[in-house]
Design a protein around this motif. Structure first.
Motif, mmCIF file in Angstrom:
data_model
loop_
_atom_site.group_PDB
_atom_site.id
_atom_site.type_symbol
_atom_site.label_atom_id
_atom_site.label_comp_id
_atom_site.label_asym_id
_atom_site.label_seq_id
_atom_site.Cartn_x
_atom_site.Cartn_y
_atom_site.Cartn_z
ATOM 1 N N UNK A 154 3.353 20.934 83.966
ATOM 2 C CA UNK A 154 4.573 20.377 84.565
ATOM 3 C C UNK A 154 5.084 19.210 83.725
ATOM 4 N N UNK A 155 4.177 18.312 83.340
ATOM 5 C CA UNK A 155 4.577 17.169 82.515
ATOM 6 C C UNK A 155 5.155 17.623 81.181
ATOM 7 N N UNK A 156 4.545 18.642 80.575
ATOM 8 C CA UNK A 156 4.992 19.121 79.270
ATOM 9 C C UNK A 156 6.419 19.643 79.331
ATOM 10 N N UNK A 157 6.755 20.358 80.405
ATOM 11 C CA UNK A 157 8.132 20.820 80.581
ATOM 12 C C UNK A 157 9.066 19.632 80.807
ATOM 13 N N UNK A 158 8.661 18.702 81.630
ATOM 14 C CA UNK A 158 9.517 17.561 81.938
ATOM 15 C C UNK A 158 9.814 16.736 80.694
ATOM 16 N N UNK A 159 8.822 16.600 79.830
ATOM 17 C CA UNK A 159 9.033 15.834 78.597
ATOM 18 C C UNK A 159 10.112 16.478 77.732
ATOM 19 N N UNK A 160 10.175 17.810 77.692
ATOM 20 C CA UNK A 160 11.146 18.497 76.849
ATOM 21 C C UNK A 160 12.487 18.689 77.545
ATOM 22 N N UNK A 161 12.506 18.494 78.863
ATOM 23 C CA UNK A 161 13.751 18.625 79.612
ATOM 24 C C UNK A 161 14.491 17.304 79.750
ATOM 25 N N UNK A 162 13.811 16.211 79.508
ATOM 26 C CA UNK A 162 14.396 14.889 79.684
ATOM 27 C C UNK A 162 15.564 14.693 78.712
ATOM 28 N N UNK A 163 16.788 14.524 79.224
ATOM 29 C CA UNK A 163 17.948 14.394 78.323
ATOM 30 C C UNK A 163 17.883 13.157 77.443
ATOM 31 N N UNK A 164 17.080 12.171 77.824
ATOM 32 C CA UNK A 164 16.942 10.955 77.037
ATOM 33 C C UNK A 164 15.810 11.058 76.021
ATOM 34 N N UNK A 165 15.083 12.156 76.051
ATOM 35 C CA UNK A 165 13.926 12.317 75.174
ATOM 36 C C UNK A 165 14.354 12.683 73.770
ATOM 37 N N UNK A 166 13.585 12.216 72.776
ATOM 38 C CA UNK A 166 13.868 12.615 71.405
ATOM 39 C C UNK A 166 13.210 13.944 71.061
ATOM 40 N N UNK A 167 12.625 14.608 72.058
ATOM 41 C CA UNK A 167 12.056 15.943 71.849
ATOM 42 C C UNK A 167 12.719 16.959 72.774
ATOM 43 N N UNK A 168 13.907 16.639 73.263
ATOM 44 C CA UNK A 168 14.628 17.555 74.147
ATOM 45 C C UNK A 168 14.792 18.912 73.482
ATOM 46 N N UNK A 169 14.556 19.977 74.235
ATOM 47 C CA UNK A 169 14.686 21.332 73.719
ATOM 48 C C UNK A 169 15.883 21.997 74.380
ATOM 49 N N UNK A 170 16.950 22.190 73.596
ATOM 50 C CA UNK A 170 18.195 22.690 74.143
ATOM 51 C C UNK A 170 18.066 24.034 74.815
ATOM 52 N N UNK A 171 17.229 24.920 74.260
ATOM 53 C CA UNK A 171 17.089 26.251 74.846
ATOM 54 C C UNK A 171 16.431 26.206 76.214
ATOM 55 N N UNK A 172 15.732 25.119 76.524
ATOM 56 C CA UNK A 172 15.156 24.948 77.862
ATOM 57 C C UNK A 172 16.145 24.307 78.815
ATOM 58 N N UNK A 173 16.862 23.303 78.324
ATOM 59 C CA UNK A 173 17.755 22.540 79.193
ATOM 60 C C UNK A 173 18.782 23.441 79.853
ATOM 61 N N UNK A 174 19.221 24.479 79.145
ATOM 62 C CA UNK A 174 20.205 25.390 79.715
ATOM 63 C C UNK A 174 19.618 26.281 80.803
ATOM 64 N N UNK A 175 18.287 26.358 80.862
ATOM 65 C CA UNK A 175 17.643 27.284 81.793
ATOM 66 C C UNK A 175 16.904 26.604 82.934
ATOM 67 N N UNK A 176 16.541 25.350 82.748
ATOM 68 C CA UNK A 176 15.619 24.694 83.675
ATOM 69 C C UNK A 176 16.049 23.272 83.962
ATOM 70 N N UNK A 177 15.600 22.761 85.107
ATOM 71 C CA UNK A 177 15.603 21.328 85.331
ATOM 72 C C UNK A 177 14.233 20.957 85.905
ATOM 73 N N UNK A 178 14.001 19.677 86.086
ATOM 74 C CA UNK A 178 12.678 19.234 86.535
ATOM 75 C C UNK A 178 12.276 19.833 87.868
ATOM 76 N N UNK A 179 13.238 20.050 88.757
ATOM 77 C CA UNK A 179 12.914 20.597 90.073
ATOM 78 C C UNK A 179 12.452 22.051 89.999
ATOM 79 N N UNK A 180 12.718 22.695 88.863
ATOM 80 C CA UNK A 180 12.369 24.100 88.745
ATOM 81 C C UNK A 180 10.935 24.361 88.332
#
Length: 559
Positions: A164-190
């Protein structure tokens, strides 16, 4: 809830440098599979090899008729230190979920692992992945079951909280490791924990590419609270002992590696940085390193011999010239088309790659089952290029074209392009920058530049580099008046393969007509290996050195 088998005819893909590694996009109706039957067994059959493999066991049969050396073969010599030479700089990083350069790639692969991965034939697999199985409840709903007994390098157990933490780290819009292909599909609540070994994932929309996204080699699992500046803890076969950016990193054997008691064979791996390819090659020749990644194409034949072999791996990897479509003069489609018509692609294969590759057609994802082979091959047409430049008011123009010095082929690519551009009456100033500078703040901001990518399914590559919110928006595609993004979202949710391919063909046609990538060729990966280093195989690979030995698990020294 059912567990579906992976369809090897409908799954595949690779990754890239930054997000940096295809087969067809995955059909949602058969999108996920366990390595075994519906009872959750762990036995799988490897694609093409015909050998059954128990997850976590020590026997593995590769595709194409070659077999990796294993402990069972009786000829492995354990221990020793493998010294790996790579071009690097003081800007190198270690991050369990993010890379910029190839030196970063090697360090990540040694220490961290994902839920699912690609095998040596680019089929999705759970062998040596952290998931035991992933159930497809619906095209937008998945249940991840973790393997039990896996521990982090510090001895703590891997749990659903870490996932769960690993997904949240890559979904965080303020993160320098944001993964665009995830952000379009997921949010933290998912992404939610069900129990210690189970994670529930609900997407914002159905996505036929979801498992391919999970197989991206940077979409790894890190422990709760992990940061780039903190303790570097993973589940992989090697543990980080030390790291000095621009110099070296030392990785020691994970004695408690969950993937099998007999692996890894090596005691230690050293990743050693060199300022340039010449210094790296000299180190290999003198015996100061054992293997090197990214041999310059023109030097491959002369380097082979005297105890050194060239490991040449085919894939859909591509070097590219990038044109920012929202910056003058590249904001004019006629200029972009002229630039593409300047290319003599076969000459580029011959001169830039020394023949170690094949002609491209300004389209990526060539191993995708939906790759549009009906689009005509673009060829050099200097007269038409001149006409387009005149119509755009850019006849006789002068422009800078940038490349880094740390990626084999890119400096040569811009030099050859600059020569060919003279035939269209324009001046291209080839500017080679230090890699540390090139991949810095200006990366993705330059008007006319270069980059390199590995193979991916088409839609996954779109998310990585061809959307406004892509992880690496090098060309700033698509244009404001385009429905390309709408087509992408439609294709993501289209289960029927023929219907999805029809949409992808429309997207590919638009990129071929007006896009910002010049893709003159697909390049092979060339690496130098001392003959006493065993275990690397020349096969289709996303990353250098046989995907860096897939964590150097089964690499050994015959000394």
């Amino acid at each position: 809830m059912a567990t579906h088998e992976i369809d090897s005819n409908d799954a595949g893909g690779l990754s890239r440098r930054h997000v940096l590694i295809g087969g067809a996009a995955l059909g949602a109706g058969a999108v996920l599979a366990a390595c075994g039957d519906d009872d959750g067994g762990s036995t799988a059959t490897t694609t093409g090899g015909g050998t059954e493999t128990t997850a976590g066991g020590s026997t593995e049969t590769t595709t194409g008729g070659t077999t990796e050396t294993t402990a069972a073969a009786g000829d492995v010599k354990r221990g020793g230190t493998l010294r790996v030479g790579l071009v690097g700089s003081t800007n190198d990083i270690i991050d369990g979920q993010y890379i910029v350069t190839k030196a970063d790639q090697a360090r990540l692969v040694l220490g961290w692992e994902g839920l699912v991965h690609y095998d040596s034939d680019f089929n999705l697999s759970y062998e040596h992945a952290l998931a035991e199985s992933i159930d497809a409840v619906a095209p937008d709903h998945y249940i991840v079951h973790l393997k039990s007994g896996i521990t982090w390098h510090d001895g703590k157990p891997l749990t659903a909280d870490d996932v769960v933490y690993s997904f949240q780290r890559r979904l965080n819009p303020e993160s320098d490791v944001k993964l665009g292909s995830l952000v379009a599909l997921l949010d933290n609540d998912g992404v939610t924990k069900v129990d210690d070994l189970t994670v529930d994932i609900k997407l914002l929309q159905g996505a036929v590419t979801f498992l391919n996204v999970l197989a991206e080699y940077t979409l790894t699992v890190v422990p709760v609270g992990y940061t780039r500046d903190g303790e570097q803890i993973g589940t992989g076969p090697f543990k980080l002992k030390s790291f000095t950016p621009g110099s070296e990193s030392v990785h020691v054997r994970n004695e408690n590696y969950w993937g099998g008691a007999d692996i890894p064979y090596l005691d230690e791996v050293q990743i050693i940085d060199f300022a340039d390819a010449t210094a790296m090659i000299n180190a290999l020749k003198s015996g100061d390193v054992d293997v090197i990644a990214d041999v310059p194409f023109a030097l491959a034949d002369s380097l082979a011999g005297n105890g050194i072999s060239i490991l040449e791996s085919e894939a859909g990897n591509w070097l590219t010239i990038t044109m920012a479509i929202d910056q003058a003069p590249m904001d004019n489609p006629k200029v972009r088309q002229a630039m593409r018509l300047i290319c003599d692609r076969q000459e580029m294969v011959n001169r830039v790659l020394a023949g170690h590759g094949s002609v491209g057609n300004d389209l990526y994802g060539r191993l995708d089952g939906c790759y549009n082979t009906e689009i005509p091959q673009r060829v050099q047409d200097l007269d038409q290029a001149k006409t387009l430049l005149e119509e755009a008011g850019m006849a006789g123009m002068s422009i800078d074209l940038f490349a880094p010095d740390d990626t084999a082929g890119l400096p040569e690519l811009i030099a050859v392009f600059a020569e060919q551009a003279k035939g269209a009456g324009i001046t291209v100033n080839a500017q080679v920058l230090d890699g540390g500078t090139y991949w810095g703040e200006e990366y993705t901001k330059r008007t006319f530049a270069t980059s390199f990518w590995g193979t991916r399914p088409y839609l996954v590559q779109v998310a990585a580099g061809s959307l406004k919110d892509a992880t690496y928006p090098e060309t700033h595609w698509p244009p404001a008046d385009s429905d390309f993004t709408d087509k992408y979202n439609e294709a993501l949710q289209t289960v029927d393969t023929d219907a999805r391919c029809a949409i992808i063909h429309e997207m590919q046609q638009e990129e071929w007509d007006n896009g910002g990538f010049i893709i003159p060729f697909f390049n092979n990966l060339l690496d130098g290996v001392s003959d006493y280093v065993k275990g690397f195989e020349a096969r289709k690979n996303l990353l250098n050195l046989d995907h860096f030995g897939r964590g150097m698990k089964r690499i050994w020294l015959d000394v």
